[in-house]
Design an enzyme around this catalytic site. Structure first.
Site: not given
Length: 321
Positions: A91, A185-186, A271, A300
């Site tokens: 992101y 992540s994204q 996270d 994260h």
């Protein structure tokens, strides 16, 4: 500190996500439309100071045929099509600089790194606009068009992710029978979607994936990007049902229920951005052969380079090369 359920509870946690009844038709129609339009894939050699890697500036048709940028990095001197990694970005980031992210080509893979529409000004540069109109939204991308699944930002982004796999199959450096998708992540969310929706994908790597078990995520973390959805609903109090319906079409748990290729997941128990239970939710519902690495003392960033090293080994095993 730990941010979610205990490790024992995580092992037994299951999502109760209710998918929209037309989920499969929604994505079949979206991808059929995307594949019906747009200019051909182009790959232009880029002069660089690198001596071991060739870099190409790629443009391919994404959602609604809209042009999406990417980097293709190929080990110099390769004489035949290679096992290939299609990578998606986290992101706020974009495809970055041509000289960044050389691990995959240095490890012997062709590496197609997709740019992220409308992002690429948070921590790495991007070159692809998001040209769609949007209604009221919280700052960021997570609520852009959330009132209508057809106009939602992540419908466009995830379509781009699938079309990136289609584009890779047209590049001479790529062996279309040995393609894997990967992201953090994204990017991990995109990898899960592509694993479910792109038939040429042979393996997936999803490190701490975003957009999983979203109804739970938005109630247990204050961190962005999920915070954007919470902030939107705090103002638009009458649109919760509408927004959750839209989010159901992009939830990684739903994609995990449809993906069957071998997959590697990672999760970090400290996270706050992608809470561990949401990653476990996708992992537990994933239908293919799978493995999960648990990082007990990380946030994260998860395993960072250790995740990458394990992914290299996993993808060499699955794809060969």
């Amino acid at each position: 500190m730990f941010t979610d359920l205990t490790e024992a509870e995580l092992r037994t946690y299951r999502s109760d996500l209710h998918e929209p009844p037309d989920f499969d038709a929604f994505w079949a129609d979206t991808l059929a439309q995307a594949r019906s339009c747009g200019d051909p894939v182009s790959a232009t050699p880029l002069p660089t100071p690198l001596t071991a890697v060739d870099v190409f500036d790629v443009t391919f048709p994404g959602f609604a045929g809209q042009p999406i940028r990417a980097w293709l990095r190929v080990p110099r001197g390769a004489t035949e099509p290679l096992p290939t990694i299609v990578q998606y970005v986290g992101y706020g980031g974009g495809r970055g600089h041509a000289l960044e992210n050389l691990l995959w080509s240095a490890a012997g893979f062709a590496h197609l790194q997709m740019d992220t529409r409308g992002q690429g000004s948070g921590w790495s540069r991007g070159d692809t606009p998001d040209v769609a109109a949007a209604g009221p939204q919280a700052p960021g991308m997570a609520t852009r068009g959330i009132e209508d699944p057809n106009k939602y930002y992540y419908r466009r982004f995830l379509t781009d992710a699938v079309r990136a796999v289609d584009a890779a199959c047209e590049l001479p450096a790529v062996d279309p029978d040995r393609i894997a998708v990967l992201g953090h992540s994204q990017g991990g969310a995109a990898a899960l979607a592509a694993a479910a929706l792109a038939p040429r994908v042979r393996a997936a790597v999803a490190h701490v994936p975003f957009l999983c078990d979203i109804p739970r995520a938005i109630t247990i973390t204050d961190a962005t990007p999920y915070r954007e959805i919470r902030d939107y609903l705090a103002v638009h109090r009458d649109r919760e049902e509408q927004a959750l319906r839209t989010l159901g079409y992009v939830d990684g748990v739903a994609f995990a229920r449809r993906a069957t290729v071998p997959a590697r997941f990672s999760v970090a128990l400290m996270d706050e951005i992608t809470p561990p239970s949401t990653v476990y939710a996708a992992y537990h519902d994933y239908r293919g052969d799978k493995d999960l690495t648990v990082w007990r003392f990380n946030g994260h960033e998860a395993g960072a380079i250790d995740d990458d090293a394990a992914a290299v080994d996993f993808l060499r095993t699955v794809l060969g090369g």
